[in-house]
Design a protein around this motif. Sequence first.
Motif, PDB file in Angstrom:
ATOM      1  N   LEU A  24      37.948 -16.425  16.857  1.00 15.29           N
ATOM      2  CA  LEU A  24      38.194 -15.709  15.610  1.00 15.29           C
ATOM      3  C   LEU A  24      37.889 -16.628  14.440  1.00 15.29           C
ATOM      4  O   LEU A  24      38.271 -17.794  14.432  1.00 15.29           O
ATOM      5  CB  LEU A  24      39.654 -15.251  15.539  1.00 15.29           C
ATOM      6  N   LEU A  25      37.183 -16.091  13.452  1.00 16.87           N
ATOM      7  CA  LEU A  25      36.821 -16.855  12.259  1.00 16.87           C
ATOM      8  C   LEU A  25      37.353 -16.175  11.010  1.00 16.87           C
ATOM      9  O   LEU A  25      37.450 -14.950  10.954  1.00 16.87           O
ATOM     10  CB  LEU A  25      35.302 -16.969  12.148  1.00 16.87           C
ATOM     11  N   LEU A  26      37.657 -16.964  10.003  1.00 15.15           N
ATOM     12  CA  LEU A  26      38.018 -16.437   8.696  1.00 15.15           C
ATOM     13  C   LEU A  26      36.743 -16.422   7.867  1.00 15.15           C
ATOM     14  O   LEU A  26      36.117 -17.470   7.662  1.00 15.15           O
ATOM     15  CB  LEU A  26      39.082 -17.320   8.036  1.00 15.15           C
ATOM     16  N   VAL A  27      36.324 -15.229   7.445  1.00 15.98           N
ATOM     17  CA  VAL A  27      35.085 -15.088   6.680  1.00 15.98           C
ATOM     18  C   VAL A  27      35.394 -14.484   5.319  1.00 15.98           C
ATOM     19  O   VAL A  27      36.291 -13.662   5.181  1.00 15.98           O
ATOM     20  CB  VAL A  27      34.039 -14.226   7.427  1.00 15.98           C
ATOM     21  N   ARG A  28      34.633 -14.933   4.324  1.00 13.07           N
ATOM     22  CA  ARG A  28      34.811 -14.409   2.971  1.00 13.07           C
ATOM     23  C   ARG A  28      33.486 -13.850   2.480  1.00 13.07           C
ATOM     24  O   ARG A  28      32.469 -14.558   2.507  1.00 13.07           O
ATOM     25  CB  ARG A  28      35.278 -15.502   2.029  1.00 13.07           C
ATOM     26  N   PRO A  29      33.478 -12.595   2.037  1.00 12.20           N
ATOM     27  CA  PRO A  29      32.241 -12.022   1.500  1.00 12.20           C
ATOM     28  C   PRO A  29      31.730 -12.844   0.318  1.00 12.20           C
ATOM     29  O   PRO A  29      32.521 -13.382  -0.460  1.00 12.20           O
ATOM     30  CB  PRO A  29      32.661 -10.625   1.039  1.00 12.20           C
ATOM     31  N   VAL A  30      30.396 -12.952   0.227  1.00 12.83           N
ATOM     32  CA  VAL A  30      29.773 -13.681  -0.879  1.00 12.83           C
ATOM     33  C   VAL A  30      28.635 -12.852  -1.454  1.00 12.83           C
ATOM     34  O   VAL A  30      28.062 -11.996  -0.785  1.00 12.83           O
ATOM     35  CB  VAL A  30      29.225 -15.067  -0.437  1.00 12.83           C
ATOM     36  N   ASN A  31      28.317 -13.128  -2.709  1.00  5.45           N
ATOM     37  CA  ASN A  31      27.132 -12.564  -3.349  1.00  5.45           C
ATOM     38  C   ASN A  31      25.909 -13.289  -2.800  1.00  5.45           C
ATOM     39  O   ASN A  31      26.044 -14.347  -2.175  1.00  5.45           O
ATOM     40  CB  ASN A  31      27.216 -12.754  -4.876  1.00  5.45           C
ATOM     41  N   ALA A  40      38.994 -12.396   1.931  1.00 12.56           N
ATOM     42  CA  ALA A  40      38.675 -12.945   3.246  1.00 12.56           C
ATOM     43  C   ALA A  40      39.232 -12.020   4.323  1.00 12.56           C
ATOM     44  O   ALA A  40      40.197 -11.289   4.099  1.00 12.56           O
ATOM     45  CB  ALA A  40      39.266 -14.346   3.379  1.00 12.56           C
ATOM     46  N   ARG A  41      38.591 -12.059   5.481  1.00 12.59           N
ATOM     47  CA  ARG A  41      39.049 -11.266   6.619  1.00 12.59           C
ATOM     48  C   ARG A  41      38.801 -12.029   7.907  1.00 12.59           C
ATOM     49  O   ARG A  41      37.998 -12.950   7.942  1.00 12.59           O
ATOM     50  CB  ARG A  41      38.374  -9.905   6.633  1.00 12.59           C
ATOM     51  N   ILE A  42      39.477 -11.624   8.937  1.00  8.30           N
ATOM     52  CA  ILE A  42      39.317 -12.257  10.243  1.00  8.30           C
ATOM     53  C   ILE A  42      38.251 -11.483  11.012  1.00  8.30           C
ATOM     54  O   ILE A  42      38.280 -10.258  11.068  1.00  8.30           O
ATOM     55  CB  ILE A  42      40.640 -12.272  11.020  1.00  8.30           C
ATOM     56  N   ALA A  43      37.319 -12.225  11.611  1.00  8.76           N
ATOM     57  CA  ALA A  43      36.222 -11.600  12.345  1.00  8.76           C
ATOM     58  C   ALA A  43      36.085 -12.213  13.729  1.00  8.76           C
ATOM     59  O   ALA A  43      36.277 -13.421  13.909  1.00  8.76           O
ATOM     60  CB  ALA A  43      34.913 -11.778  11.573  1.00  8.76           C
ATOM     61  N   LEU A  44      35.732 -11.390  14.678  1.00  9.15           N
ATOM     62  CA  LEU A  44      35.415 -11.848  16.024  1.00  9.15           C
ATOM     63  C   LEU A  44      34.020 -12.455  15.990  1.00  9.15           C
ATOM     64  O   LEU A  44      33.082 -11.838  15.495  1.00  9.15           O
ATOM     65  CB  LEU A  44      35.460 -10.656  16.986  1.00  9.15           C
ATOM     66  N   ASP A  45      33.893 -13.675  16.478  1.00  8.99           N
ATOM     67  CA  ASP A  45      32.617 -14.390  16.420  1.00  8.99           C
ATOM     68  C   ASP A  45      31.758 -14.055  17.632  1.00  8.99           C
ATOM     69  O   ASP A  45      32.165 -14.282  18.766  1.00  8.99           O
ATOM     70  CB  ASP A  45      32.874 -15.899  16.372  1.00  8.99           C
ATOM     71  N   ARG A  46      30.549 -13.534  17.407  1.00  9.13           N
ATOM     72  CA  ARG A  46      29.623 -13.215  18.484  1.00  9.13           C
ATOM     73  C   ARG A  46      28.410 -14.137  18.500  1.00  9.13           C
ATOM     74  O   ARG A  46      27.530 -13.988  19.351  1.00  9.13           O
ATOM     75  CB  ARG A  46      29.142 -11.766  18.372  1.00  9.13           C
ATOM     76  N   VAL A  47      28.320 -15.096  17.560  1.00  8.47           N
ATOM     77  CA  VAL A  47      27.118 -15.944  17.459  1.00  8.47           C
ATOM     78  C   VAL A  47      27.422 -17.443  17.473  1.00  8.47           C
ATOM     79  O   VAL A  47      26.529 -18.245  17.264  1.00  8.47           O
ATOM     80  CB  VAL A  47      26.288 -15.585  16.205  1.00  8.47           C
ATOM     81  N   ARG A  48      28.668 -17.816  17.700  1.00 14.19           N
ATOM     82  CA  ARG A  48      29.083 -19.223  17.705  1.00 14.19           C
ATOM     83  C   ARG A  48      28.882 -19.889  16.342  1.00 14.19           C
ATOM     84  O   ARG A  48      28.344 -20.992  16.236  1.00 14.19           O
ATOM     85  CB  ARG A  48      28.380 -20.000  18.797  1.00 14.19           C
ATOM     86  N   ALA A  49      29.326 -19.198  15.322  1.00  9.84           N
ATOM     87  CA  ALA A  49      29.241 -19.720  13.956  1.00  9.84           C
ATOM     88  C   ALA A  49      30.350 -20.744  13.737  1.00  9.84           C
ATOM     89  O   ALA A  49      31.313 -20.820  14.511  1.00  9.84           O
ATOM     90  CB  ALA A  49      29.364 -18.581  12.945  1.00  9.84           C
TER      91      ALA A  49
END
Length: 101
Positions: A24-31, A40-49
């Motif tokens: 699980l990663l914490l991601v924040r939308p950006v311009n 920010a939201r929690i996302a399931l990582d499918r690409v090993r970011a």
Amino acid sequence: MILAQVVGTVVSTVAVEVLAGQTLLLVRPVNPDGTPTGKARIALDRVRAGVGDRVLVIDEGNSGRQITGIADAPIKTLVVGFVDSVELGGEVVFDHRELEA
């Protein structure tokens, strides 16, 4: 689809069984230029970011379940790709290779 920056990782010692062992990663939308926008939201990582990566995020449950192949999974947000570059109005506003130099 949302353009986002990985800003952290999330660890959960108790999770729904279908999410056990998932990252699980914490991601924040950006311009496009990288300035933060939205929450920010929690996302399931499918690409090993990892932290600092610019990524593509899907924030819609049905797509998430289709991608994972788990029909009843409580999944809404997934990291589904890396962003190599962003061009806006003919000008490159983000290029990951410039970050590596």
